[in-house]
Design a protein around this motif. Sequence first.
Motif, PDB file in Angstrom:
ATOM      1  N   ASP A 145     -17.154  81.096 -43.178  1.00 48.65           N
ATOM      2  CA  ASP A 145     -17.758  82.276 -43.795  1.00 48.65           C
ATOM      3  C   ASP A 145     -16.853  82.936 -44.819  1.00 48.65           C
ATOM      4  O   ASP A 145     -17.306  83.343 -45.893  1.00 48.65           O
ATOM      5  CB  ASP A 145     -18.138  83.302 -42.719  1.00 48.65           C
ATOM      6  N   ASP A 146     -15.556  83.068 -44.510  1.00 49.15           N
ATOM      7  CA  ASP A 146     -14.644  83.730 -45.442  1.00 49.15           C
ATOM      8  C   ASP A 146     -14.508  82.954 -46.744  1.00 49.15           C
ATOM      9  O   ASP A 146     -14.413  83.547 -47.821  1.00 49.15           O
ATOM     10  CB  ASP A 146     -13.267  83.933 -44.805  1.00 49.15           C
ATOM     11  N   LYS A 147     -14.512  81.642 -46.661  1.00 49.05           N
ATOM     12  CA  LYS A 147     -14.418  80.834 -47.887  1.00 49.05           C
ATOM     13  C   LYS A 147     -15.689  80.966 -48.718  1.00 49.05           C
ATOM     14  O   LYS A 147     -15.626  81.021 -49.947  1.00 49.05           O
ATOM     15  CB  LYS A 147     -14.124  79.374 -47.546  1.00 49.05           C
ATOM     16  N   VAL A 148     -16.837  81.019 -48.073  1.00 44.58           N
ATOM     17  CA  VAL A 148     -18.096  81.194 -48.817  1.00 44.58           C
ATOM     18  C   VAL A 148     -18.078  82.545 -49.535  1.00 44.58           C
ATOM     19  O   VAL A 148     -18.443  82.636 -50.711  1.00 44.58           O
ATOM     20  CB  VAL A 148     -19.319  81.079 -47.884  1.00 44.58           C
ATOM     21  N   ARG A 149     -17.621  83.598 -48.860  1.00 49.45           N
ATOM     22  CA  ARG A 149     -17.546  84.933 -49.479  1.00 49.45           C
ATOM     23  C   ARG A 149     -16.643  84.931 -50.708  1.00 49.45           C
ATOM     24  O   ARG A 149     -16.851  85.706 -51.645  1.00 49.45           O
ATOM     25  CB  ARG A 149     -17.014  85.960 -48.477  1.00 49.45           C
TER      26      ARG A 149
END
Length: 192
Positions: A145-149
């Motif tokens: 999730d953090d990489k997608v953000r």
Amino acid sequence: MPSLTANLSRDIALCNKPLKSSGALIIQGDNEESLPMDLLMILDMSGSMQGEGENILRETVIFTLDNLMRPDDRLAIITFSSGASVHSDWMGPDGSPSGFNASGGTNFGAAIKEALSFLGSRGNDPSRAGIALFLSDGHGQAANDDKVRTITEFGFTMHTMGVTSGAQPLHLQNMAELAKGNYFDAPSFNDV
């Protein structure tokens, strides 16, 4: 500035089933003063995309180059399956990417990692409008999730499309939400 219009119709949500969206995503320049567009297409070329999915993605790339791009717009393509790589670096509307071959597993994490590496190495240009389109049948593991953000930190918004009639939207919907975009259900080229 180019406008992005999403025309969504939502189906009724069934118990323990994801809510599917369908509709249209329209990217359109409003005048000669609008920002040039950088469109990063992230294409699922895993084994589950063989046949129908491969054809939809091929037709989508050709249609985009032929009909949606203005002279200053650029398109780049990242393909992924078990791993991910830059298929075509930035090209203009007269570009011609090489062919696609679907095989292997589906690694959303590798696709997002390659997209971030690509965007990081090419810099953040505020004089251009950045849009990423992630096209997949959704058959794969969720990306971090953090990489997608992080995609939004490069000035890009990422929209996702569930292509093919058997698309599984759960991970695609989540990624679109995290990257401030929308999810679209596109079971055929005409739906894209």
